[in-house]
Design an enzyme around this catalytic site. Structure first.
Site, PDB file in Angstrom:
ATOM      1  N   CYS A  71       0.774  -1.038  -0.002  1.00 27.83           N
ATOM      2  CA  CYS A  71      -0.109   0.044  -0.054  1.00 27.83           C
ATOM      3  C   CYS A  71       0.819   1.186   0.039  1.00 27.83           C
ATOM      4  O   CYS A  71       1.523   1.439   0.946  1.00 27.83           O
ATOM      5  CB  CYS A  71      -1.129  -0.095   1.280  1.00 27.83           C
ATOM      6  SG  CYS A  71      -1.982   1.482   1.310  1.00 27.83           S
ATOM      7  N   HIS A 163      -3.447  -4.649 -10.230  1.00 24.79           N
ATOM      8  CA  HIS A 163      -4.153  -3.458 -10.548  1.00 24.79           C
ATOM      9  C   HIS A 163      -4.907  -3.539 -11.856  1.00 24.79           C
ATOM     10  O   HIS A 163      -4.260  -4.079 -12.789  1.00 24.79           O
ATOM     11  CB  HIS A 163      -3.388  -2.117 -10.385  1.00 24.79           C
ATOM     12  CG  HIS A 163      -2.990  -1.687  -9.212  1.00 24.79           C
ATOM     13  ND1 HIS A 163      -3.863  -1.031  -8.231  1.00 24.79           N
ATOM     14  CD2 HIS A 163      -2.015  -2.012  -8.370  1.00 24.79           C
ATOM     15  CE1 HIS A 163      -3.167  -0.824  -7.080  1.00 24.79           C
ATOM     16  NE2 HIS A 163      -2.179  -1.475  -7.105  1.00 24.79           N
ATOM     17  N   GLU A 212     -10.659  -0.068  -4.210  1.00 28.33           N
ATOM     18  CA  GLU A 212      -9.816  -0.611  -3.600  1.00 28.33           C
ATOM     19  C   GLU A 212     -10.082  -2.161  -3.216  1.00 28.33           C
ATOM     20  O   GLU A 212     -11.203  -2.128  -2.306  1.00 28.33           O
ATOM     21  CB  GLU A 212      -9.009  -0.311  -2.470  1.00 28.33           C
ATOM     22  CG  GLU A 212      -8.149   1.206  -2.640  1.00 28.33           C
ATOM     23  CD  GLU A 212      -7.033   1.389  -1.748  1.00 28.33           C
ATOM     24  OE1 GLU A 212      -6.213   0.511  -1.330  1.00 28.33           O
ATOM     25  OE2 GLU A 212      -7.013   2.435  -1.308  1.00 28.33           O
ATOM     26  N   CYS A 221      -4.974   6.178  -3.591  1.00 30.19           N
ATOM     27  CA  CYS A 221      -4.278   4.802  -3.694  1.00 30.19           C
ATOM     28  C   CYS A 221      -2.767   4.953  -4.089  1.00 30.19           C
ATOM     29  O   CYS A 221      -2.916   5.410  -5.313  1.00 30.19           O
ATOM     30  CB  CYS A 221      -5.192   3.831  -4.242  1.00 30.19           C
ATOM     31  SG  CYS A 221      -4.285   2.176  -4.628  1.00 30.19           S
ATOM     32  N   GLY A 224      -2.108   2.354  -6.745  1.00 29.27           N
ATOM     33  CA  GLY A 224      -3.020   2.384  -7.667  1.00 29.27           C
ATOM     34  C   GLY A 224      -2.765   3.747  -8.804  1.00 29.27           C
ATOM     35  O   GLY A 224      -2.402   3.558  -9.982  1.00 29.27           O
TER      36      GLY A 224
END
Length: 278
Positions: A71, A163, A212, A221, A224
């Site tokens: 993350c 992703h 998410e 994110c 992301g």
């Protein structure tokens, strides 16, 4: 137990420091504490643990109890936590993650406090089976994906976690709650997937909104944003460095052409510290 509430551009976490290992009941704690009505409220529960390979090890449990491999917003929060409290020397920190190995973090500080954090997010994984998707291809770029009600085109990127980047006309007002869950659990993604909806404004600016995996819609994110920049380069839509504008603010992402690594720069912030019953 003492906890610290932190966020990176509104992507918020309950941060625990001082444990030696991840508790066996971490899933239960995340479900209870992350609840925004009956708990503290957060997108995830983050443990800062000892590491044999780095300065610290980070483990992240999503609000639904599942574990995230990586993350980007959480790692900035971890770096700020240990730096501002004087637990590391100098302005470089190494943090071990579950999915992306040891990552190097550089602190930009003022008066002994981290203001922005730059993370070496590593090399993106583009091979379809390693992302993972069910598509056996060296790259999964601009591929159709079908649901019962609509079809999209996506590009798959792993930044230590999977992703699916989809380009839409208006990411800011896109209906995340309808399409996010359908795509997160799509059969193309054996471990589910984070879904980014992106609108390219120019060669160096992209609007992005995210659903998410394990948390639903969040304000930002980091992985992301990295995946969106990589996808945009692969699709010929942006340069290798761009501002990714999320609901909670902007991250600045660079995909270096020489070392093939992705670098993310953005803030992290403390909210408050408190105590919670285990």
């Amino acid at each position: 137990m003492e906890f610290t509430k932190m966020h990176g551009l509104g992507n918020d976490f309950i941060v625990i420091y001082g444990e030696q290992t991840l508790p066996d009941h971490a899933e239960e704690l995340a479900l209870r504490w992350c609840d925004r009505y009956f708990g503290i409220g957060a997108d995830g529960l983050v443990y800062i643990l000892p590491s044999e390979r780095a300065d610290y090890r980070m483990r992240i449990i999503n609000s639904d109890g599942s574990e995230a491999e990586q993350c980007g917003n959480a790692i900035r929060c971890v770096a700020k936590y240990v730096y501002d409290r004087g637990y590391v020397q100098g302005e470089e920190v190494t943090i071990e993650t579950l999915g992306a190995g040891v990552q190097k973090v550089a602190i930009q500080s003022q008066e002994g406090r981290a203001v922005t954090v730059t993370v070496d997010m590593g090399q993106p994984v583009l091979d379809g089976l390693r992302v993972p998707t069910t598509i056996d291809s060296e790259q999964v770029v601009d591929i159709p994906i079908e649901t019962d009600e609509a079809s999209f085109r996506f590009t798959a990127v792993s930044m230590g976690n999977p992703h699916c980047v989809i380009y839409v006309d208006d990411a800011v007002n896109f209906d995340l709650n309808t399409w996010g869950p359908k795509l997160e659990a799509h059969p193309l993604f054996p471990k589910k997937v984070n879904v980014e909806f992106a609108t390219v404004l120019d060669r160096r600016t992209v609007d992005m909104r995210v659903w998410e995996r394990g948390a639903g819609p969040t304000l930002a994110c980091g992985t992301g944003a990295c995946a969106t920049l990589v996808s945009s380069v692969l699709n010929g839509k942006t340069d290798r460095e761009a501002e990714i504008r999320l609901k909670g603010g902007s991250l600045f992402i660079r995909w270096d052409e020489q070392d093939n690594r992705v670098y993310m720069t953005g803030p992290a912030a403390f909210v408050y510290t408190g105590n919670v019953t285990v």
